[in-house]
Design a protein around this motif. Structure first.
Motif, PDB file in Angstrom:
ATOM      1  N   UNK A  73       0.856  -1.187   0.000  1.00  0.00           N
ATOM      2  CA  UNK A  73       0.000   0.000   0.000  1.00  0.00           C
ATOM      3  C   UNK A  73       0.883   1.225   0.000  1.00  0.00           C
ATOM      4  N   UNK A  74       0.503   2.213  -0.808  1.00  0.00           N
ATOM      5  CA  UNK A  74       1.247   3.460  -0.830  1.00  0.00           C
ATOM      6  C   UNK A  74       0.300   4.602  -0.561  1.00  0.00           C
ATOM      7  N   UNK A  75       0.745   5.548   0.226  1.00  0.00           N
ATOM      8  CA  UNK A  75      -0.066   6.727   0.548  1.00  0.00           C
ATOM      9  C   UNK A  75       0.825   7.952   0.400  1.00  0.00           C
ATOM     10  N   UNK A  76       0.293   8.981  -0.259  1.00  0.00           N
ATOM     11  CA  UNK A  76       1.019  10.246  -0.396  1.00  0.00           C
ATOM     12  C   UNK A  76       2.164  10.139  -1.380  1.00  0.00           C
TER      13      UNK A  76
ATOM     14  N   UNK B 207      -5.831   7.642  -2.194  1.00  0.00           N
ATOM     15  CA  UNK B 207      -4.918   6.806  -1.401  1.00  0.00           C
ATOM     16  C   UNK B 207      -5.436   6.536   0.007  1.00  0.00           C
ATOM     17  N   UNK B 208      -6.671   6.936   0.270  1.00  0.00           N
ATOM     18  CA  UNK B 208      -7.291   6.548   1.534  1.00  0.00           C
ATOM     19  C   UNK B 208      -7.177   7.567   2.648  1.00  0.00           C
ATOM     20  N   UNK B 209      -6.607   8.753   2.353  1.00  0.00           N
ATOM     21  CA  UNK B 209      -6.531   9.766   3.401  1.00  0.00           C
ATOM     22  C   UNK B 209      -7.838  10.514   3.566  1.00  0.00           C
TER      23      UNK B 209
ATOM     24  N   UNK C 247      -3.601   9.423 -10.539  1.00  0.00           N
ATOM     25  CA  UNK C 247      -2.768   9.705  -9.368  1.00  0.00           C
ATOM     26  C   UNK C 247      -1.414  10.311  -9.759  1.00  0.00           C
TER      27      UNK C 247
ATOM     28  N   UNK D   2      -5.665  22.897  -8.609  1.00  0.00           N
ATOM     29  CA  UNK D   2      -4.738  22.207  -7.699  1.00  0.00           C
ATOM     30  C   UNK D   2      -5.482  21.659  -6.483  1.00  0.00           C
TER      31      UNK D   2
ATOM     32  N   UNK E 115      -5.808  17.806  -5.278  1.00  0.00           N
ATOM     33  CA  UNK E 115      -5.423  17.343  -3.936  1.00  0.00           C
ATOM     34  C   UNK E 115      -6.535  16.528  -3.291  1.00  0.00           C
TER      35      UNK E 115
ATOM     36  N   UNK F 173       1.148  19.281  -5.637  1.00  0.00           N
ATOM     37  CA  UNK F 173      -0.166  18.675  -5.432  1.00  0.00           C
ATOM     38  C   UNK F 173      -0.157  17.669  -4.280  1.00  0.00           C
TER      39      UNK F 173
ATOM     40  N   UNK G 239       2.147  15.227 -11.884  1.00  0.00           N
ATOM     41  CA  UNK G 239       3.608  15.327 -11.802  1.00  0.00           C
ATOM     42  C   UNK G 239       4.114  16.177 -12.968  1.00  0.00           C
TER      43      UNK G 239
ATOM     44  N   UNK H 256       2.735  12.094  -4.002  1.00  0.00           N
ATOM     45  CA  UNK H 256       2.269  12.248  -5.386  1.00  0.00           C
ATOM     46  C   UNK H 256       2.902  13.439  -6.087  1.00  0.00           C
ATOM     47  N   UNK H 257       3.952  13.969  -5.531  1.00  0.00           N
ATOM     48  CA  UNK H 257       4.646  15.077  -6.192  1.00  0.00           C
ATOM     49  C   UNK H 257       4.244  16.422  -5.622  1.00  0.00           C
TER      50      UNK H 257
ATOM     51  N   UNK I 266      -3.866   6.123   7.193  1.00  0.00           N
ATOM     52  CA  UNK I 266      -4.339   5.585   5.910  1.00  0.00           C
ATOM     53  C   UNK I 266      -3.624   4.284   5.561  1.00  0.00           C
TER      54      UNK I 266
ATOM     55  N   UNK J 247      -6.418  13.171  -4.927  1.00  0.00           N
ATOM     56  CA  UNK J 247      -5.284  12.353  -4.476  1.00  0.00           C
ATOM     57  C   UNK J 247      -5.543  11.779  -3.084  1.00  0.00           C
TER      58      UNK J 247
ATOM     59  N   UNK K  29       2.523  16.592   1.070  1.00  0.00           N
ATOM     60  CA  UNK K  29       2.186  17.478   2.179  1.00  0.00           C
ATOM     61  C   UNK K  29       3.013  17.121   3.420  1.00  0.00           C
TER      62      UNK K  29
END
Lengths: 305, 305
Positions: A138-141, B169-171, B193, B158, B162, A147, B197, A143-144, A239, B165, A150
């Protein structure tokens, strides 16, 4: 390049530099090498050059001729998840008999938990979370910027610049932080209000140590910014752990901002953090060993010969 | 190029295109011409080419030979405030006997108030406020994306990305808005996702109509985003009017997002907005006339001959 005894290669390629390690299949370290930036999404050609340079250095230091060995490599590379980046990198001449490419977040997580299941959050210029459990990822965040990422260094610098800009044009009161950012940029010879035009993530991240210094001195606004970054880490962790099978994973906080941001996490989260058992390059080397052990005599298959 | 009777030239140069107008010193319109992008901070050479193209078109349409007239020009150009941009533009061969360059925000304000004192807020891809009172100028916002331009089209896009995104990813929970953004990007063939970039301000701004459509359909999250953009406009206006002498200025809301965002302003602010009396190119032409009247026989002085 595909003949001879196997030599394992682990590669950690980030936006700043590449590290490469050579080892025997039995785990004996042979040598390491370094190269320049290796973000394959930003510049696949530069990444290839950096990795070739690191490889040649390591082979030379080990006293090996690459042509006499079968080089079995796993690379954790920044930008690996960006569409087309891997294909552009692999379109260059093959450096290895076998090469698997994964993201640097993946090798960081494998290295931090020595190949066992676990989660990690990497707080550097960017900010990304990744967890591995029972073969699933699983990957979270991450994303560059701007955007995503954070709470990372670029985000912290950007927020500090925004405070400076709003103070500079009358939308907000001037503060210790806004004046410190303005003074820093002016000292560098920039017009502070225009400095950020065209600035990139790394440029913004250069302001983060200034925010950290003010926070250490007790400045409430700087501490507030770092606390928001800490909240982003907690959101990533929540998450990551939300899925079935991921809830009880040990988690490591990695990256240059880990020591800075750790005090801003809740006591419970801090107490639950694990100590990393290794780095991204250890993870890459561990994966290279697995690749070799799964098919010790396999010829090259990931790159054109 | 510096001899003969004077012809006035007004230029409006933005990030998308350049417009140029020729008129007699008495105010009679001669012709207009158009060219490509003219942001001198982004690409001074391209801006020069765009303006030359617009000039040649206008001269041809007016049946004039530029060599027989003294062209007295004022250009309101995007990027004019960025350090070094004006010098890079002026390093090209001179197109005019006399040329003054100001920001496109300045010509917009002059045009909106027909040369009288006033304020304006321009809500397009970016967001900037500018006020002119008694020869003094105040500027608020518009410091570039992503560090500034809060509330503009790029910022709205933007923020929508956000939300997508974080939902992806579940946030955060998936919403109508997050799913609409994801579907739009997927329809365009992108991996949602990873789409952002390397995306630029104009790329993010392309998503703003989608947010506006959802807001019109009553979606609370989309309406909330536009309400935040409206709050940024109010903050710009308050900062513009905070200085002595600027408090009672009439204000115009300009730019492509003006009709979209106007309903999100408080009733009092909406009621206080003035109707624009002209466009940026009208402002540039008005300034060209002032330049000519201040020194009707002056030789070229703003550009190398």
């Amino acid at each position: 390049m595909t003949g001879g005894p196997a030599v394992l290669v682990g590669i950690d390629g980030g936006g700043t530099r590449a590290r490469l390690r050579l080892a025997t299949p039995e785990g004996a370290l042979l040598a390491e090498g370094e190269g320049g930036p290796a973000n394959i999404a930003t510049d696949a050609g530069q990444a290839w050059d950096s990795i070739r340079q690191a490889l040649e250095l390591a082979l030379s230091r080990a006293g090996l001729s690459g042509a006499e060995y079968r080089l079995v490599a796993v690379a954790g590379l920044a930008g690996a998840e960006v569409s087309g980046a891997m294909a552009r990198f692999l379109a260059r001449p093959a450096l290895f008999a076998r090469l698997d490419i994964v993201s640097d977040a993946y090798t960081s997580c494998v290295g931090a938990h020595a190949g066992e299941d676990g989660a990690m959050i990497a707080a550097g210029t960017g900010m990304v979370g990744l967890a591995i459990a029972g073969g699933a990822t699983r990957r979270v965040g991450g994303w560059g910027f701007p955007q995503g990422d954070e709470g990372g260094g670029a985000w912290i610098g950007l927020e500090a610049v925004r405070l400076m800009l709003c103070a500079g044009d009358g939308r907000a009161q001037r503060t210790v932080l806004s004046e410190a950012v303005r003074a820093r940029l002016a000292d560098e010879g920039a017009e502070p209000m225009l400095w950020a035009v065209g600035a990139r993530a790394a440029d913004f991240a250069r302001l983060t140590p200034l925010v950290c210094t003010l926070a250490e001195q007790g400045d409430a606004q700087a501490r507030g910014l770092l606390a928001r970054a800490g909240a982003e880490i907690e959101a990533l962790l929540a998450a990551l752990r939300a899925a079935d099978g991921f809830g009880a994973l040990p988690c490591c906080l990695l990256g240059g901002l880990a020591p800075v941001l750790r005090p801003y996490l809740s006591a419970g989260v801090q107490a639950g953090l694990s100590v990393p058992r290794g780095h991204a390059i250890d993870g890459a080397m561990l994966l290279a060993r697995r690749l070799h052990e799964a098919a010790p005599e396999a010829p090259g298959d990931s790159q054109p010969e």
